[in-house]
Design a protein around this motif. Structure first.
Motif, short mmCIF file in Angstrom:
data_model
loop_
_atom_site.label_atom_id
_atom_site.label_comp_id
_atom_site.label_asym_id
_atom_site.label_seq_id
_atom_site.Cartn_x
_atom_site.Cartn_y
_atom_site.Cartn_z
N TYR A 6 30.27 23.10 40.90
CA TYR A 6 29.43 23.27 39.53
C TYR A 6 28.55 24.09 39.36
CZ TYR A 6 25.58 20.08 38.09
OH TYR A 6 24.27 20.95 37.27
N ARG A 7 28.09 25.02 40.85
CA ARG A 7 26.73 25.92 40.94
C ARG A 7 27.95 27.27 40.36
NH1 ARG A 7 26.40 25.02 46.35
NH2 ARG A 7 25.78 23.42 47.11
N HIS A 8 29.20 27.63 40.31
CA HIS A 8 29.69 28.75 39.52
C HIS A 8 30.25 28.29 38.22
CE1 HIS A 8 31.95 30.26 43.38
NE2 HIS A 8 32.15 29.23 43.49
N PHE A 9 30.33 27.21 37.70
CA PHE A 9 30.13 26.50 36.02
C PHE A 9 28.26 27.15 36.03
CE2 PHE A 9 34.29 25.02 36.42
CZ PHE A 9 34.67 25.44 34.88
N GLU A 14 25.05 30.22 32.26
CA GLU A 14 23.19 31.12 32.41
C GLU A 14 24.06 32.81 31.70
OE1 GLU A 14 21.40 31.35 36.17
OE2 GLU A 14 20.80 29.51 36.54
N GLU A 15 24.90 33.49 32.70
CA GLU A 15 25.38 34.60 31.97
C GLU A 15 26.21 34.65 31.01
OE1 GLU A 15 28.49 36.21 35.14
OE2 GLU A 15 26.44 35.45 36.45
N GLY A 24 26.57 25.81 15.56
CA GLY A 24 27.00 24.70 15.51
C GLY A 24 28.65 24.98 15.96
N ARG A 25 29.24 26.52 15.60
CA ARG A 25 30.08 27.51 15.93
C ARG A 25 29.91 28.02 16.59
NH1 ARG A 25 31.82 30.50 12.28
NH2 ARG A 25 29.91 31.26 11.52
N ASP A 26 29.26 28.03 17.90
CA ASP A 26 29.02 29.18 19.22
C ASP A 26 30.14 29.01 20.24
OD1 ASP A 26 28.39 31.15 20.50
OD2 ASP A 26 26.47 30.69 20.98
N LEU A 27 30.56 29.78 20.55
CA LEU A 27 31.03 29.52 22.37
C LEU A 27 30.40 29.47 23.74
CD1 LEU A 27 34.40 29.20 22.91
CD2 LEU A 27 33.83 31.57 23.76
N GLY A 28 29.61 30.15 23.43
CA GLY A 28 28.55 29.63 25.09
C GLY A 28 28.27 28.43 24.45
N ALA A 29 27.43 27.61 23.05
CA ALA A 29 27.27 26.27 23.05
C ALA A 29 28.00 25.68 23.69
CB ALA A 29 25.88 26.57 21.73
N PHE A 30 29.21 25.31 23.35
CA PHE A 30 30.10 25.10 23.45
C PHE A 30 30.09 24.76 24.49
CE2 PHE A 30 34.92 23.51 23.93
CZ PHE A 30 34.69 22.29 23.11
N LEU A 31 30.22 25.70 25.51
CA LEU A 31 30.60 25.86 26.81
C LEU A 31 29.32 25.27 28.02
CD1 LEU A 31 32.13 27.36 29.44
CD2 LEU A 31 30.70 29.43 29.25
N ILE A 63 36.79 36.82 31.00
CA ILE A 63 36.54 36.70 29.71
C ILE A 63 35.27 36.74 29.50
CG2 ILE A 63 36.17 35.55 27.21
CD1 ILE A 63 38.60 33.55 27.84
N ASN A 64 34.04 36.52 30.10
CA ASN A 64 32.45 36.49 30.00
C ASN A 64 32.64 38.00 30.54
OD1 ASN A 64 30.15 36.50 29.88
ND2 ASN A 64 29.41 35.76 32.04
N SER A 65 33.29 38.89 31.64
CA SER A 65 32.69 40.00 32.72
C SER A 65 33.87 41.41 31.52
CB SER A 65 34.30 40.12 33.34
OG SER A 65 35.00 39.54 33.30
N ASN A 66 35.00 40.16 29.94
CA ASN A 66 35.37 41.66 29.82
C ASN A 66 36.71 42.65 30.01
OD1 ASN A 66 33.97 41.59 27.08
ND2 ASN A 66 31.93 43.23 27.79
N PHE A 67 36.71 41.60 31.28
CA PHE A 67 37.94 41.87 31.62
C PHE A 67 38.84 42.61 31.09
CE2 PHE A 67 42.32 41.30 33.58
CZ PHE A 67 42.39 42.09 34.86
N TYR A 68 39.00 42.49 30.37
CA TYR A 68 41.04 42.20 28.90
C TYR A 68 40.25 43.71 28.22
CZ TYR A 68 43.20 38.01 30.63
OH TYR A 68 42.94 37.61 31.79
N ARG A 69 39.28 43.37 27.95
CA ARG A 69 38.94 44.75 26.93
C ARG A 69 38.36 45.82 28.20
NH1 ARG A 69 32.56 45.87 24.67
NH2 ARG A 69 33.06 47.73 23.25
N TYR A 70 38.23 45.70 29.50
CA TYR A 70 38.75 47.07 29.97
C TYR A 70 39.96 47.48 30.50
CZ TYR A 70 33.56 46.94 30.08
OH TYR A 70 31.82 46.92 29.60
N LYS A 71 40.83 46.62 30.69
CA LYS A 71 41.99 46.99 31.09
C LYS A 71 43.34 47.43 29.70
CE LYS A 71 46.08 44.45 33.07
NZ LYS A 71 46.51 42.93 33.64
#
Length: 125
Positions: A6-9, A14-15, A24-31, A63-71
C-alpha cells in the motif's frame, strides 16, 4: 506485507505526474483511482494475488522512472511524421480532441443540433 505494498503504491501515485490537459483520460488520475479502489481498507487490505500485485507495481515503477527511455535511447525527439513531442501533447489535449470531433460533424448534424429542442446530452438519455 499488504501495508508495505500500500505504501509503495501511494508513493508511486505521489510521484506519477498528472496531465491537466487530458482530464478524463489521464493515466496518472486513472492510476490513483485504481489504487484507491484496490486498497479500499488502506493498509488492512488483503491482496488476493500478491505476486501479480508486485509485478504491476514493478512495471508501473519502471514506466514512471523512464527505465525504457534510458535503456533504448532515441536518436531524435520526433517520430517518422516529424511531429515534435510538444505538438503531440497539443493534439492529444482534451480540448483539441473535442474541437476535432466538432469539426468531423457534418452540416446536417450541426443544423439538427442547432434547431433541435433538446440538447445532445438529453437525446442520449
Amino acid at each position: 506485507m499488504a501495508a508495505t505494498r500500500y505504501r509503495h503504491f501511494l508513493k508511486l501515485c505521489e510521484e506519477w505526474p498528472l496531465d491537466e490537459t487530458k482530464w478524463g483520460r489521464d493515466l496518472g488520475a486513472f492510476l490513483r483511482e485504481r489504487v484507491a479502489h484496490t486498497f479500499r481498507e488502506g493498509e488492512n487490505t488483503q491482496i488476493s494475488d500478491p505476486e501479480t500485485c508486485d509485478q504491476m507495481y514493478d512495471s508501473l515503477a519502471r514506466i514512471n522512472s523512464n527505465f525504457y527511455r534510458y535503456k533504448y535511447p532515441r536518436l531524435r525527439d520526433t517520430s517518422f511524421t516529424e511531429v515534435t513531442v510538444e505538438e503531440c501533447r497539443m493534439v492529444l489535449a482534451t480540448d483539441s480532441m473535442k474541437q476535432m470531433e466538432e469539426a468531423k460533424k457534418g452540416l446536417w448534424k450541426k443544423l439538427m443540433e442547432k434547431f433541435s429542442q433538446k440538447s445532445p446530452e438529453e437525446r442520449i438519455k
